[in-house]
Design a protein around this motif. Structure first.
Motif, mmCIF file in Angstrom:
data_model
loop_
_atom_site.group_PDB
_atom_site.id
_atom_site.type_symbol
_atom_site.label_atom_id
_atom_site.label_comp_id
_atom_site.label_asym_id
_atom_site.label_seq_id
_atom_site.Cartn_x
_atom_site.Cartn_y
_atom_site.Cartn_z
ATOM 1 N N UNK A 1 -21.925 28.226 -12.320
ATOM 2 C CA UNK A 1 -23.127 27.413 -12.406
ATOM 3 C C UNK A 1 -23.543 26.915 -11.021
ATOM 4 N N UNK A 2 -24.845 26.650 -10.868
ATOM 5 C CA UNK A 2 -25.356 26.167 -9.581
ATOM 6 C C UNK A 2 -25.000 24.687 -9.413
ATOM 7 N N UNK B 1 -26.046 18.231 -13.704
ATOM 8 C CA UNK B 1 -26.488 17.955 -15.076
ATOM 9 C C UNK B 1 -25.295 17.954 -16.046
ATOM 10 N N UNK B 2 -24.401 18.917 -15.826
ATOM 11 C CA UNK B 2 -23.217 18.995 -16.695
ATOM 12 C C UNK B 2 -22.360 17.740 -16.513
ATOM 13 N N UNK B 3 -22.214 17.341 -15.250
ATOM 14 C CA UNK B 3 -21.421 16.141 -14.956
ATOM 15 C C UNK B 3 -22.005 14.929 -15.709
ATOM 16 N N UNK B 4 -23.332 14.817 -15.687
ATOM 17 C CA UNK B 4 -23.985 13.686 -16.346
ATOM 18 C C UNK B 4 -23.740 13.726 -17.859
ATOM 19 N N UNK B 5 -23.845 14.905 -18.436
ATOM 20 C CA UNK B 5 -23.622 15.016 -19.890
ATOM 21 C C UNK B 5 -22.198 14.652 -20.271
ATOM 22 N N UNK B 6 -21.268 15.122 -19.455
ATOM 23 C CA UNK B 6 -19.862 14.821 -19.756
ATOM 24 C C UNK B 6 -19.600 13.325 -19.608
ATOM 25 N N UNK B 7 -20.284 12.720 -18.642
ATOM 26 C CA UNK B 7 -20.168 11.270 -18.450
ATOM 27 C C UNK B 7 -20.759 10.547 -19.681
ATOM 28 N N UNK B 8 -21.920 11.038 -20.138
ATOM 29 C CA UNK B 8 -22.579 10.407 -21.283
ATOM 30 C C UNK B 8 -21.693 10.421 -22.532
ATOM 31 N N UNK B 9 -20.882 11.467 -22.638
ATOM 32 C CA UNK B 9 -20.030 11.575 -23.822
ATOM 33 C C UNK B 9 -18.622 11.030 -23.564
ATOM 34 N N UNK C 1 -27.075 22.546 -11.650
ATOM 35 C CA UNK C 1 -26.590 22.591 -13.033
ATOM 36 C C UNK C 1 -25.306 21.779 -13.178
ATOM 37 N N UNK C 2 -24.460 21.879 -12.166
ATOM 38 C CA UNK C 2 -23.203 21.121 -12.210
ATOM 39 C C UNK C 2 -23.475 19.631 -12.327
#
Lengths: 439, 202
Positions: B184-185, B191-199, B188-189
């Protein structure tokens, strides 16, 4: 026209209905309460409780499901991992998977799969069939195979996931988007179902996991103002399950569900306390930081002995693994034993926090065991282990109300399954069914 | 990625699979653009160590010579792959100290399995007393205490053993990974980091 023409091919077919994070206990309760009548009618007394691989998070569990192997073989140990020879955290992608998927294996036998919203398959790559990646997919264009499908999904306003940040803060947004994403998936399911020939069709509903992370208290408490909205979502999931089952039965004539597999990738339960593993390692003198507000393990002192990664993984600061590592290979067994002993003795208001602490070789097998965490913890229900980068109190609470658990996933199939099995056994059962064999 | 040299040292009893694994690993590393040289114990005894016997002193000399060549190759950016019984721990460890970037692969296989395999017919002769000082039969083999990789060829397939070795080299940062594409770019990383943080995962 499509509904009029029933393709009753003699070749066996399989349909997989995944429900992310749906616990066996809750499903059973909702079936008994009449909230999920179609599940009750289909699963009946055959609903099974299922164990998954450790750690019990979706990236690991779904990888175990789709490869039919344990993390020591497929190489996915969490949503994060250490970059090779560094302290930098990376996010394992579909390309990091080290074992062939069931769809690849079926493809070698000329079988085609359609896979919708499968977590841990991003960025999508070629499979023999069609793939729409699920969590943690961020860009629809990179989340589909074949690539030209992206335009169609955009036209259909397909949404990969809801906005998790908003969902945690605004429950009205969460409930609205749960319904909307579920409707979107069914729409795409209908399109893909008829688009091409398939042998395996799989759909995963992931809204259940989001709901349970943020609203587990509301699910459990009938007096909670959001309780009714939670039940409403489960009713919708139940109705979708029923429609998919009916469609599959009509197409294949398989009313018994011998080719229908339903499962979750882990269980869920209510959080009593969060346990911050890095804060505990700091308290035990096994981890220290150069700064009061560490941002990453690059801020750790070289003398640190261990790090915790989400959710229950402990990596020793080994010389062969990290640039400033200080733990020799021959120190590993003793250090792991010391950490395990201490953590298993840990109590919160008199109750043990953990029920297990395992060395990699105890729970994993295969060539990827070399990249496994040194120790994997298993908490008791109610104690949610967080691998957050923090010092300070070891226990605490945040806005999360639900946590994953390891041995309360569910499984159902209308055909025979072995008495003792876990999530890694399902892929071979599906392959056998498609080959026209009983397990 | 800048390629630095290092040494992969295969050790284990005769017939355990050292040479087979070394050759497959050699092929993979060449495919990944590395310069590789294999020093096979049996071959070395016909040239570099010609004339040496099987006394402990001669065995040590043989292993030291192989180690020295590996050292020269490694420091010049080559991946040196040694495949030799190398039964004595202290000489292997002394090579490790000299070379530095050293990956010990212990190719383990129980004696009874090797006797059954007996690819070269040597075990039958050794057990019949026709060969003296045969490692594992009437000469000692000192197992590595902390090899970087342990492969058990009676339990694991050749493919699994090779994968284990290659993954270890990748994890140690000695060789580039094979999965650079499909990652992943940075955007994108994030964004993924933010989602994982959100959950609540990170």
């Amino acid at each position: 026209m499509a509904a009029f023409w029933k393709r009753r091919s003699s070749d066996p077919k399989v349909c997989v209905f995944g429900v992310d994070g749906m616990p066996h206990a809750l499903l059973r309760r909702l079936m008994d309460q009449g909230v999920m009548p179609r599940a009750r009618a289909i699963f009946g007394g055959g609903l099974r409780r299922m164990r998954v691989t450790l750690p019990e998070v979706s990236s690991v569990s779904w990888s175990s499901f789709m490869t039919g192997s344990n993390p020591g073989t497929h190489g996915i140990y969490g949503f994060t991992d250490f970059d090779k020879g560094s302290y930098r955290i990376r996010f394992p992608s579909f390309a990091s998977l080290r074992a062939p998927t069931i769809w690849d294996r079926l493809g070698r036998r000329g079988k085609r799969s359609i896979v919708l919203n499968q977590p841990s398959t991003y960025p999508a790559r070629e499979i023999p069939g069609t793939l729409v990646s699920g969590f943690v997919a961020v860009d629809l264009k990179k989340a589909v195979w074949p690539p030209d499908l992206a335009r169609k999904l955009e036209e259909m306003n397909y949404q990969i996931d809801l906005d998790t940040q908003k969902a945690g803060k605004h429950s009205d947004y969460l409930f609205r988007e749960l319904q909307s994403t579920l409707r979107g998936r069914e729409k795409v399911l209908g399109y893909l179902w008829e688009r091409e020939k398939w042998d395996l069709f799989e759909i995963v509903v992931t809204g259940t996991d989001r709901l349970q992370h943020f609203q587990f208290d509301a699910i459990e408490d009938p007096s909670h103002p959001n309780h009714v909205h939670c039940l409403d979502y489960y009713e919708k999931v139940d109705a979708l399950l029923g429609r998919v089952f009916d469609r599959f039965a009509a197409e294949t004539g398989d009313d018994s569900g011998s080719g229908f597999f339903a499962l979750s990738d882990h269980g869920f339960t209510r959080i009593r306390q969060e346990f911050y593993v890095n804060a505990w390692l700091v308290e035990e003198g096994l981890l220290s930081f150069r700064t009061g507000e560490p941002k990453s393990f690059e801020d750790a002192e070289p003398s640190s002995k261990a790090f915790g990664l989400d959710p229950t993984r402990i990596y020793l600061h080994r010389k062969d693994r990290f640039p400033n590592g200080c733990v020799e290979m021959n120190e590993v067994p003793e250090l792991c034993a010391r950490i395990a002993e201490k953590i298993l003795l840990l109590r919160f208001t008199g109750e043990p926090v953990f029920r297990g602490a395992f060395r990699a070789e105890e729970i994993y097998s295969g060539p990827e065991t070399v990249s496994a965490p040194d120790l994997v913890l298993l908490a008791n229900d109610g104690f949610d282990v967080k691998g957050w980068m923090r010092t300070g109190p070891v226990f605490g609470r945040s806005h999360f109300t639900g946590m994953h658990n390891w041995d309360d996933a569910f499984f159902w199939n209308g055909g025979p399954m072995p008495e003792n099995f876990d999530i890694t056994a399902i892929a071979s059962a599906i392959e056998s069914r498609l080959a026209g064999k009983e397990e | 990625m800048e390629m630095k040299g290092f040494t992969i040292w295969f050790t284990g009893l005769s017939g355990s699979g050292k040479t087979t694994l070394a050759r497959v690993v050699e092929e993979i590393l060449r495919e990944r653009g590395m310069q590789v040289e294999v020093l096979d114990g049996d071959v070395v005894r016909t040239n570099l160590s010609k004339g040496l016997g099987f006394s402990k002193e001669d065995r040590d000399t043989n292993i030291k010579r192989i180690g020295f060549v590996c050292h020269l190759l490694s420091r010049n950016g080559v991946v040196a792959i040694a495949s030799a019984i190398s039964p004595y721990r202290d000489v292997r460890d002394s090579n490790r100290r000299m070379i530095g970037r050293f990956v010990e692969v212990y190719v383990k296989c129980p004696l009874d399995v090797l006797v059954k395999r007996d690819v070269k017919g040597m075990y039958a002769k050794a057990l019949a007393g026709e060969i003296k000082g045969f490692t594992g039969v009437d000469d000692p083999y000192e197992e590595p205490l902390n090899p970087e990789v342990l492969v058990e060829t009676d339990k694991e397939s050749e493919e699994a053993c090779v994968q284990k070795i290659i993954r270890t080299l990748e994890l140690m940062g000695y060789i580039p990974g094979a999965d650079a594409s499909g990652e992943t770019s940075e955007e994108e990383e994030e964004k993924i980091r933010q989602r994982l943080r959100d959950l609540g995962y990170i």
